[in-house]
Scaffold this motif. Structure first.
Motif, mmCIF file in Angstrom:
data_model
loop_
_atom_site.group_PDB
_atom_site.id
_atom_site.type_symbol
_atom_site.label_atom_id
_atom_site.label_comp_id
_atom_site.label_asym_id
_atom_site.label_seq_id
_atom_site.Cartn_x
_atom_site.Cartn_y
_atom_site.Cartn_z
ATOM 1 N N THR A 287 -47.553 -80.930 -73.888
ATOM 2 C CA THR A 287 -48.958 -80.565 -73.667
ATOM 3 C C THR A 287 -49.070 -79.131 -73.180
ATOM 4 O O THR A 287 -49.826 -78.325 -73.728
ATOM 5 C CB THR A 287 -49.611 -81.520 -72.642
ATOM 6 N N SER B 274 -54.509 -84.512 -74.768
ATOM 7 C CA SER B 274 -53.313 -85.164 -74.258
ATOM 8 C C SER B 274 -53.649 -86.602 -73.861
ATOM 9 O O SER B 274 -54.681 -86.849 -73.230
ATOM 10 C CB SER B 274 -52.799 -84.377 -73.048
ATOM 11 N N SER C 91 -47.778 -88.233 -73.179
ATOM 12 C CA SER C 91 -47.452 -86.910 -72.631
ATOM 13 C C SER C 91 -46.271 -86.889 -71.667
ATOM 14 O O SER C 91 -45.653 -85.841 -71.493
ATOM 15 C CB SER C 91 -48.676 -86.296 -71.944
#
Length: 192
Positions: free
Chosen positions: A48, A62, A42
């Protein structure tokens, strides 16, 4: 699609998918209001957060292994009030294995970082993607893009590769400053 500006994200010491690349990446993920999405690696959490906003009635899983990046992603999730995100700190392969054990199926997966395990990650992504799902991967190097594309041939995907070169002007001038070129790869499952 309302794209969040780079300046609005909290930045740490970790990499960020910049706005122009983020727009193209999100578009290739085919996100719907109720989509389920996985973001692998991420970083600052830009994919995300943007995915969570697009899939407002869906879910974003995530994954991040780096402490600073994990903390920065959480700060951005909180800043943008993304209540439909489940973030896990850990190695992608282990986390993806836990999703497979839980029987999770998703509409799209984004790979922003693989930690050198792209083949094993692609195997798990195939198991997690729905039959009409999209796997989207971003690469800075041709070598990593090539490795992923050669490996993904074993699966039934229609693939599309874009090399994106973005330049932006420097602070009120007409001097263009180039960002790193990025390979954006979209693999559509079941569409060979």
């Amino acid at each position: 699609m309302a794209i969040i500006k780079d300046k609005d994200f909290i930045r740490g010491k970790c990499p960020m998918t910049k706005e122009d690349i983020r727009v193209l990446t999100i578009a290739k993920m085919d996100i719907q209001e109720d989509s389920k999405i996985i973001d692998i690696g991420s970083g600052t959490g830009t994919i995300t957060v943007q995915s969570a906003i697009e899939a407002s009635k869906g879910m974003v899983y995530s994954i991040e292994r780096d402490e600073d990046a994990y903390d920065t992603t959480i700060k951005n999730i909180d800043k943008f009030n993304c209540t439909n995100v489940e973030i896990t700190k850990g190695e992608a392969i282990e986390v993806l294995d836990s999703y497979i054990e839980k029987g999770i199926k998703v509409d799209s997966i984004f790979i922003g970082g693989s930690g050198g395990s792209i083949e094993k990650i692609i195997d798990r992504c195939d198991a997690l993607l729905k039959e009409d799902g999209a796997l989207v991967m971003n690469f800075i190097t041709l070598d990593n893009c090539y490795k992923a594309m050669e490996y993904v041939k074993r699966y039934s995907y229609l693939t599309n590769i874009s090399l994106v070169n973005i330049s932006n002007n420097r602070e009120g001038t007409y001097m263009m400053i180039s960002n790193n070129p990025i390979f954006i790869v979209k693999c559509s499952k079941g569409e060979v």
